[in-house]
Design an enzyme around this catalytic site. Structure first.
Site, short mmCIF file in Angstrom:
data_model
loop_
_atom_site.label_atom_id
_atom_site.label_comp_id
_atom_site.label_asym_id
_atom_site.label_seq_id
_atom_site.Cartn_x
_atom_site.Cartn_y
_atom_site.Cartn_z
N ASN A 155 -94.91 -57.43 36.23
CA ASN A 155 -95.18 -58.84 35.91
C ASN A 155 -94.01 -59.37 34.77
O ASN A 155 -93.83 -60.55 34.26
CB ASN A 155 -96.49 -59.20 35.21
CG ASN A 155 -97.55 -59.32 36.33
OD1 ASN A 155 -96.91 -59.54 37.51
ND2 ASN A 155 -98.49 -58.99 36.01
N ASP A 190 -90.13 -55.18 47.62
CA ASP A 190 -90.57 -56.46 48.31
C ASP A 190 -91.63 -56.88 46.93
O ASP A 190 -91.75 -58.05 46.59
CB ASP A 190 -91.38 -56.33 49.29
CG ASP A 190 -90.53 -56.14 50.69
OD1 ASP A 190 -89.24 -56.85 50.45
OD2 ASP A 190 -90.70 -55.49 51.58
N GLY A 191 -92.19 -55.91 46.37
CA GLY A 191 -93.14 -56.29 44.99
C GLY A 191 -92.35 -57.24 43.81
O GLY A 191 -93.03 -57.83 43.46
N GLY A 204 -90.12 -50.20 50.59
CA GLY A 204 -90.52 -50.99 51.61
C GLY A 204 -89.11 -51.75 52.28
O GLY A 204 -88.77 -51.34 53.35
N ARG A 262 -95.01 -41.99 46.41
CA ARG A 262 -93.84 -42.60 46.07
C ARG A 262 -92.48 -42.02 46.15
O ARG A 262 -91.49 -42.59 46.68
CB ARG A 262 -93.98 -43.40 45.03
CG ARG A 262 -92.96 -44.25 44.45
CD ARG A 262 -93.41 -45.02 43.11
NE ARG A 262 -94.24 -46.06 43.39
CZ ARG A 262 -94.02 -47.24 43.60
NH1 ARG A 262 -92.65 -47.69 43.77
NH2 ARG A 262 -94.80 -48.11 43.97
N ASP A 312 -97.75 -58.61 50.84
CA ASP A 312 -96.35 -58.27 50.56
C ASP A 312 -96.40 -56.90 49.89
O ASP A 312 -95.65 -56.50 48.90
CB ASP A 312 -95.66 -59.08 49.51
CG ASP A 312 -95.68 -60.56 50.21
OD1 ASP A 312 -96.09 -60.63 51.40
OD2 ASP A 312 -95.01 -61.56 49.68
N GLU A 325 -98.65 -55.88 48.01
CA GLU A 325 -99.49 -55.43 46.71
C GLU A 325 -101.10 -55.64 46.96
O GLU A 325 -101.34 -56.29 47.70
CB GLU A 325 -99.13 -56.86 45.72
CG GLU A 325 -97.54 -56.92 45.44
CD GLU A 325 -96.97 -55.73 44.55
OE1 GLU A 325 -97.71 -55.52 43.67
OE2 GLU A 325 -96.27 -54.86 45.09
P1 ADP Z 1 -91.30 -50.42 45.67
O1 ADP Z 1 -90.90 -51.04 46.97
O2 ADP Z 1 -91.08 -49.24 45.41
O3 ADP Z 1 -92.85 -50.52 45.71
P2 ADP Z 1 -91.32 -52.71 44.06
O4 ADP Z 1 -89.79 -53.37 43.42
O5 ADP Z 1 -91.72 -53.33 45.03
O6 ADP Z 1 -90.67 -51.44 44.38
O7 ADP Z 1 -92.32 -52.70 42.77
C1 ADP Z 1 -93.47 -52.09 42.87
C2 ADP Z 1 -94.30 -52.62 41.57
O8 ADP Z 1 -93.55 -52.22 40.28
C3 ADP Z 1 -94.28 -53.97 41.80
O9 ADP Z 1 -95.85 -54.36 41.58
C4 ADP Z 1 -93.72 -54.72 40.52
O10 ADP Z 1 -94.52 -55.83 40.23
C5 ADP Z 1 -94.07 -53.50 39.52
N1 ADP Z 1 -92.89 -53.39 38.56
C6 ADP Z 1 -91.75 -54.11 38.40
N2 ADP Z 1 -91.17 -53.79 37.31
C7 ADP Z 1 -91.52 -52.56 36.77
C8 ADP Z 1 -91.29 -51.77 35.80
N3 ADP Z 1 -90.29 -52.00 34.91
N4 ADP Z 1 -92.21 -50.61 35.74
C9 ADP Z 1 -93.30 -50.56 36.18
N5 ADP Z 1 -93.72 -51.30 37.33
C10 ADP Z 1 -92.63 -52.41 37.63
#
Ligand code: ADP
Ligand code: MG
Length: 588
Positions: free
Chosen positions: A215, A239-240, A272, A341, A562, A564
């Site tokens: 967030n 995509d998160g 993703g 992951r 998406d 989440e």
């Molecule tokens: P992935 O495709 O590997 O899941 P994302 O960029 O979609 O990668 O991020 C996964 C989750 O990590 C999302 O819910 C995002 O909100 C959260 N996120 C973003 N920045 C950080 C951070 N610095 N540390 C931990 N989680 C984070």
């Protein structure tokens, strides 16, 4: 068409002759800038050969000067093209080199329409030595730079952006948000090593923000003066991270203006990467050969196009989605495989096999408003199957066509003061730290009270979840293996759920698999998801809709938007066509 390949319709903007002298060969080049791009005509032993670097493939150019490290000088332009008396080898002497250099950077398509189609970096270095003093040569080089920039910039400077408050012109800076935890955790490195150098070549001023927790990106875009980032916001992550940015923007009181003026972009660093792949697919780019470079080129190319968003309403929240709403099999593997992951993409495959052994079904009521006149069935879908070839080059191949010295021996000359210099990007540490320092939460003009955070965005046209669906909606109540709604072609790099989907088609593609499908057929269906040939199986249906409601009548599955996880609840979704804009090249 005349001998140099330039058609009559093309307007020649500049043209110049250059001599290239080496021990083995003597030849000249006629370099012409036209409305189509840069023509390099090689004149050798009475014959000519012409190459065109398309304007759409040029990302930028820079004026340089010799810093004295090279000890050989091999070419110079001449005023008179047909006299050999100008072909004089000039001994190197630092004080004597009054040439001005222009480096032109391009990413050109190679092996077009084959399995190995890719984009290669090309640097053309032009040496201007028409006069015996540096200043006059520089004027010519600057004129070429100006004309090249005018040609490539017309595509992205057709909108004047003004701030809502005081009508000031906005900066042309780009905000880059990196999730260092995305995918296998290489976001910072990818940015530093692969993305920043391209942004620098394209002369794009950027600010870097590395997220420090979940967030963080959402809060940043909700509370910052986003109008400082006139060039847009690019996320480097999965995509998160894009989901956070879109929802953070939707929480702003000025959400409408924010979406109108900001262009978003994604560079894939997640596990993703559905949006990045879908854009690559829709623009016909060789995405899988180098996802990072192809996605970065979308940003520097400056072309944007509208993208649909979907308003998703559950009993407890409203979110905006750009990718998919899933329930059942694929949603479950997406969430349950989170523990894998570290494996990157293969985690989906591994978990699907484990899940398939104990295939579950779930009861639900699915109501939807069908879109008329849209072809849902895709027969003999074979288009671009070669995109699945994963032969990624880690390092840029540099094809350097040089009519002069090695560009590394040149120093950049530019009138504009820049925060990040050419050399600072080569040094990993200094560039990283200095850029990072400039990104912070300090510029917050309109802090929104935490208690006032709420989702805004376009008003829904469908009745609220508490009311019955409209009478003309169709309703299915039965057991399902999965229901997956998507509005992009790909939900990940290797899953093409909705092959006909476009960024801005105003359609939610509802893919349903009903109970009754055999394990063998379902396995076939899953395997076919990587080619888009998954729609011909029994119990599998694709329904194009503009809104739907899903009421789970049994528990056990997950609701995933998406990628989440959302709290399990009835939900409804409605397409909001073209609400946002994303950077995407013109189709080649
Ligand atoms: P992935 O495709 O590997 O899941 P994302 O960029 O979609 O990668 O991020 C996964 C989750 O990590 C999302 O819910 C995002 O909100 C959260 N996120 C973003 N920045 C950080 C951070 N610095 N540390 C931990 N989680 C984070
Ligand atoms: Mg769509």
């Amino acid at each position: 068409m005349n001998g140099n390949g330039i058609t009559k319709e093309e307007n020649t903007i500049l043209t110049e002759n250059f001599y290239a002298l080496s021990k083995k060969q003597k030849y000249s080049y006629t370099v012409s800038l036209t409305s189509c791009g840069l023509y390099l005509q090689k004149n050798f032993n009475g014959s000519t050969k012409t190459d065109l670097i398309r304007a759409s493939d040029i990302i930028g150019c820079k004026c340089m000067r010799n810093n004295g490290k090279s000890n050989e000088c091999i070419c110079r332009p001449v005023k008179n093209s047909n006299t050999s008396s100008h072909q004089v080898r000039i001994p190197y002497n630092e004080a004597f080199d009054c040439s001005a250099y222009l480096c032109v950077y391009a990413y050109i398509l190679k092996n077009i329409a084959t399995k190995n189609e890719k984009r290669d970096k090309m640097i053309v270095t032009l040496r201007f030595r028409n006069y015996n003093n540096y200043e006059d040569n520089l004027k010519i080089a600057i004129n070429w730079k100006y004309e090249i920039n005018s040609l490539i910039r017309t595509r992205n400077e057709d909108r004047i952006i003004v701030t809502p408050a005081n009508n000031q012109c906005l900066s042309d800076r780009l905000l880059v948000i990196v999730n260092p935890k995305s995918g296998v955790g290489k976001g910072r490195e990818i940015f530093q090593r692969r993305v920043a150098p391209v942004l620098v070549m394209a002369d794009i001023d950027f600010e870097l923000h590395i997220t420090c927790m979940q967030n963080d990106a959402r809060n940043l875009v909700r509370t910052s003066n986003i109008y400082e980032w006139g060039r847009g916001i690019v996320v480097l992550g999965g995509d998160g991270l894009m989901f956070e940015v879109i929802n953070g923007l939707m929480e702003r009181s000025d959400w409408q203006r924010a979406f109108e003026y900001l262009t978003l972009a994604i560079i894939p660093g997640g596990s993703g990467n559905g949006l990045a792949k879908s854009i690559g697919y829709e623009t016909n780019e060789p995405y899988m050969q180098d996802p990072i470079i192809i996605s970065t080129l979308n940003v520097v190319g400056g072309n944007s196009r509208p993208m649909d968003l979907v308003r998703v309403e559950t009993l407890s929240q409203v979110v905006y989605s750009f990718l998919s709403v899933g329930w059942g099999f694929i949603a479950d593997i997406d969430i349950e495989s989170e523990r894998l992951r570290i494996l990157g993409n293969p985690r989906f495959t591994i978990w699907s096999i484990a899940r398939l052994i104990g295939l579950k079904t779930y009861r639900a009521r699915l109501s939807y408003s069908k879109v008329k006149n849209v072809e849902a069935k895709v027969s003999n879908f074979t288009k671009n199957s070669f995109f699945d070839c994963k032969d990624i080059n880690d390092d840029d191949e540099t094809v350097s066509v040089e009519f002069g010295m090695d560009p590394v021996s040149l120093e950049e000359f530019d009138f504009r003061e820049r925060v990040e210099s050419f050399s600072s990007v080569i040094s990993k540490r200094s560039a990283f730290m200095s850029i990072h320092e400039s990104s912070s939460f300090t510029s917050i003009p309109d802090i929104i009270e935490e208690s006032d955070i709420r989702m805004r965005g376009p008003a829904p046209k469908i009745p609220p979840l508490s009311e019955p669906v409209p009478l003309d909606w169709e309703i299915l109540e039965e057991e399902f293996v999965m229901i997956h709604a998507s509005y992009l072609s790909h939900i990940s790099e290797d899953l093409i759920l909705a092959p006909n989907s476009k960024l801005n088609d105003g359609v939610i593609w509802l893919l349903i698999v009903k109970s009754g499908i055999s394990r063998a057929s379902f396995l076939q269906f899953l395997l076919a998801l990587s080619t888009g040939n998954h729609l011909s199986f029994p119990y599998v249906q694709m329904i194009p809709v503009n809104a739907f409601r899903l009421e789970p009548l049994s528990g056990g599955s997950h609701i995933v938007v998406d990628g989440e996880l959302l709290k399990h609840s009835p939900l409804q979704a409605e397409i909001m066509p073209g609400v946002t804009n994303v950077y995407a090249r013109q189709k080649h």
